[in-house]
Write a protein that holds these residues in place. Sequence first.
Motif, short mmCIF file in Angstrom:
data_model
loop_
_atom_site.label_atom_id
_atom_site.label_comp_id
_atom_site.label_asym_id
_atom_site.label_seq_id
_atom_site.Cartn_x
_atom_site.Cartn_y
_atom_site.Cartn_z
N TYR A 80 110.25 -12.27 11.21
CA TYR A 80 109.31 -11.13 11.54
C TYR A 80 108.09 -11.57 11.81
O TYR A 80 107.21 -10.80 12.41
CB TYR A 80 109.40 -10.14 10.08
N TRP A 81 107.76 -12.87 11.09
CA TRP A 81 105.94 -12.76 11.27
C TRP A 81 105.74 -13.99 12.36
O TRP A 81 104.64 -14.28 12.38
CB TRP A 81 105.46 -13.25 9.78
N THR A 84 108.64 -12.35 16.18
CA THR A 84 108.18 -11.09 16.87
C THR A 84 106.86 -11.09 17.52
O THR A 84 106.69 -10.73 18.69
CB THR A 84 108.32 -9.96 15.59
N PHE A 87 106.76 -13.12 20.58
CA PHE A 87 107.63 -12.57 21.70
C PHE A 87 106.41 -11.72 22.27
O PHE A 87 106.11 -11.63 23.67
CB PHE A 87 108.78 -11.79 21.19
N VAL A 88 105.78 -11.10 21.66
CA VAL A 88 104.80 -10.00 22.13
C VAL A 88 103.82 -10.87 22.81
O VAL A 88 103.33 -10.44 23.92
CB VAL A 88 104.20 -9.17 20.93
N LEU A 118 114.46 -10.94 25.16
CA LEU A 118 114.59 -9.78 24.39
C LEU A 118 115.88 -9.71 23.61
O LEU A 118 115.80 -9.61 22.24
CB LEU A 118 114.86 -8.68 25.39
N LEU A 121 115.47 -12.14 20.50
CA LEU A 121 114.64 -11.50 19.44
C LEU A 121 115.59 -10.54 18.71
O LEU A 121 115.56 -10.33 17.56
CB LEU A 121 113.20 -10.66 20.05
N ALA A 122 116.44 -9.73 19.52
CA ALA A 122 117.21 -8.81 18.98
C ALA A 122 118.29 -9.51 17.94
O ALA A 122 118.43 -8.90 16.76
CB ALA A 122 117.96 -7.94 20.11
N VAL A 125 116.45 -10.99 14.86
CA VAL A 125 116.03 -9.98 13.78
C VAL A 125 117.47 -9.52 13.06
O VAL A 125 117.79 -9.28 11.74
CB VAL A 125 115.42 -8.95 14.77
#
Lengths: 175, 91
Positions: A80-81, A84, A87-88, A118, A121-122, A125
Amino acid sequence: MGPNTTRMSWWKRCASHSAATALAGCIDLLAIRDRLPHQGVVLDIITLRFLKWIALFLLVSGTLSAFTSSRLEDRQRAAYWMATPGFVLTWVFGYQAAEKMGISLGSPWISVTMLSSLSALAVTVWSVERDRAMRWIPAVVAIGALAIGTGAMTYKIGGTKIKTADTEHTIEVTP
Amino acid sequence: MTRQWFTAVAVAEGLSLIALFGIAMPLKYGLGIEEATQVVGWIHGVMVFTYIIALWSTARVYEWSWAQTALGFVASLIPFAPFVFAKKLHG
């Protein structure tokens, strides 16, 4: 094992996993030195690419830690920290660097990298939603997708399209 | 932790949407600065993908219905709606 030991080992893991990515970033910066188009924007491009590699470092280390840490809280924290925001920021700085270098976003390696990051990351998560018994399958998928994306980005698989004044037409540049 | 993460992503997505509609588009269509929407538009695009991944994951963790999840997606398209949706999640 006390809480301090667990935290320390988590950060040690992050650092060791990140070292390979940082090394790849440095090699990439050296590799593009002679291919930069205009000397006036060289510093901008190098800065943006460096920031992009730092962000990628965050994405890769977050993804790896999300699969290798033992506690669910540590794994969630990594996904999450770290993964994510990594990625952005990778895509924000990557876009800026591509714009500065006049690279078309229609270049095949950009599409491959976007899809693979993508997917990574999916899956990452998804894997930290709860403790799952078969953790190695999503780990292979996510890390494999990241490896494909990083490889495509580093070696410009499929060649690079350079933007011209007429954006409908692009010039193919092989790696 | 999933809830805080989703809230952070929703706020970032909401801010990028407000920046796109409130700053970049007036600059482009009002003052003719074509480049204004390029950077903000790209950032918003990346944030939308991240928001969808976060929504999809959070919906499974909290066992939301399809209607609630669809509402979360619709919220990403309306300025200020992601803030409201994230606040509802905490409420």
